[in-house]
Design an enzyme around this catalytic site. Sequence first.
Site, mmCIF file in Angstrom:
data_model
loop_
_atom_site.group_PDB
_atom_site.id
_atom_site.type_symbol
_atom_site.label_atom_id
_atom_site.label_comp_id
_atom_site.label_asym_id
_atom_site.label_seq_id
_atom_site.Cartn_x
_atom_site.Cartn_y
_atom_site.Cartn_z
ATOM 1 C CG ASP A 119 -7.833 12.366 11.465
ATOM 2 O OD1 ASP A 119 -9.031 13.053 11.807
ATOM 3 O OD2 ASP A 119 -7.585 11.177 11.972
ATOM 4 C CB ILE A 120 -3.801 10.999 14.767
ATOM 5 C CG1 ILE A 120 -2.536 10.502 15.631
ATOM 6 C CG2 ILE A 120 -5.091 10.562 15.572
ATOM 7 C CD1 ILE A 120 -2.368 10.836 17.096
ATOM 8 C CG HIS A 137 -13.183 18.481 13.757
ATOM 9 N ND1 HIS A 137 -13.540 18.557 14.840
ATOM 10 C CD2 HIS A 137 -13.358 17.431 13.139
ATOM 11 C CE1 HIS A 137 -14.233 17.291 15.017
ATOM 12 N NE2 HIS A 137 -13.846 16.538 14.265
ATOM 13 C CG LEU A 138 -13.591 21.257 6.458
ATOM 14 C CD1 LEU A 138 -14.984 21.242 6.150
ATOM 15 C CD2 LEU A 138 -12.977 22.465 5.580
ATOM 16 C CG HIS A 139 -13.017 15.225 9.007
ATOM 17 N ND1 HIS A 139 -12.399 14.058 9.795
ATOM 18 C CD2 HIS A 139 -14.048 15.291 10.039
ATOM 19 C CE1 HIS A 139 -13.059 14.007 10.848
ATOM 20 N NE2 HIS A 139 -13.741 14.488 11.033
ATOM 21 C CD GLN A 148 -18.434 17.650 17.243
ATOM 22 O OE1 GLN A 148 -19.766 17.606 17.310
ATOM 23 N NE2 GLN A 148 -17.664 18.555 17.563
ATOM 24 C CB SER A 149 -15.043 11.645 18.433
ATOM 25 O OG SER A 149 -13.934 11.883 17.477
ATOM 26 C CG ASN A 199 -18.235 13.704 11.135
ATOM 27 O OD1 ASN A 199 -19.001 13.222 10.477
ATOM 28 N ND2 ASN A 199 -16.958 13.030 11.410
HETATM 29 P P1 5GP Z 1 -14.796 13.618 14.546
HETATM 30 O O1 5GP Z 1 -14.986 12.284 14.881
HETATM 31 O O2 5GP Z 1 -14.933 14.462 15.798
HETATM 32 O O3 5GP Z 1 -15.595 14.225 13.399
HETATM 33 O O4 5GP Z 1 -13.169 13.820 14.193
HETATM 34 C C1 5GP Z 1 -12.078 13.940 15.050
HETATM 35 C C2 5GP Z 1 -10.987 13.385 14.436
HETATM 36 O O5 5GP Z 1 -10.023 13.789 15.263
HETATM 37 C C3 5GP Z 1 -10.848 11.978 14.211
HETATM 38 O O6 5GP Z 1 -10.683 11.543 12.760
HETATM 39 C C4 5GP Z 1 -9.585 11.595 14.729
HETATM 40 O O7 5GP Z 1 -8.746 10.570 14.238
HETATM 41 C C5 5GP Z 1 -8.805 12.816 15.180
HETATM 42 N N1 5GP Z 1 -7.916 13.027 16.128
HETATM 43 C C6 5GP Z 1 -8.276 12.761 17.394
HETATM 44 N N2 5GP Z 1 -7.410 13.043 18.200
HETATM 45 C C7 5GP Z 1 -6.400 13.462 17.446
HETATM 46 C C8 5GP Z 1 -4.859 13.907 17.873
HETATM 47 O O8 5GP Z 1 -4.268 14.127 18.882
HETATM 48 N N3 5GP Z 1 -4.089 14.409 16.734
HETATM 49 C C9 5GP Z 1 -4.751 14.429 15.435
HETATM 50 N N4 5GP Z 1 -3.829 14.902 14.450
HETATM 51 N N5 5GP Z 1 -5.717 13.991 15.171
HETATM 52 C C10 5GP Z 1 -6.694 13.439 16.294
#
Ligand code: 5GP
Length: 114
Positions: free
Chosen positions: A30-31, A100-102, A94-95, A87
């Site tokens: 994760d970034i 995706h699985l964290h 979710q963003s 999420n």
């Molecule tokens: P969500 O909030 O949808 O569950 O998780 C999305 C995740 O993707 C976040 O933890 C965010 O830091 C990660 N993320 C967003 N953009 C990028 C990217 O360009 N590269 C990587 N490696 N992770 C990303």
Amino acid sequence: MSECLFCKIVARTIPAALVYEDEQVVAFDDINPQAPIHTLVIPRTHFASMAELQDADVTLLGRLMLAGNKVASLKGIADAGYRFVVNTGIHGGQSVFHLHLHVLGGRHMGWPPG
Ligand code: 5GP
Ligand code: ZN
């Protein structure tokens, strides 16, 4: 899904720190890590969220989870323990709308989640 960020990571048109990959899934760090270990496992195929999965996708879902276990082993957190998070939707936090699985670890996780 040419505009999807995670499809672009699968296609290697944007870079990511790859951790694991096989025919069905890709895992990368994760970034914006929320724990010492924070890796995302995604299907190569685009699904907007967990809510889109159907009975026919049960094998893929299993692959996603088992790849999460592999990531935990590769990252050295299998014995200490770790957390999977998916999420889903707006209230789920979710963003990025590619399933995706964290995989989170390397510290003690609190409960309940925020
Ligand atoms: P969500 O909030 O949808 O569950 O998780 C999305 C995740 O993707 C976040 O933890 C965010 O830091 C990660 N993320 C967003 N953009 C990028 C990217 O360009 N590269 C990587 N490696 N992770 C990303
Ligand atoms: Zn996608």
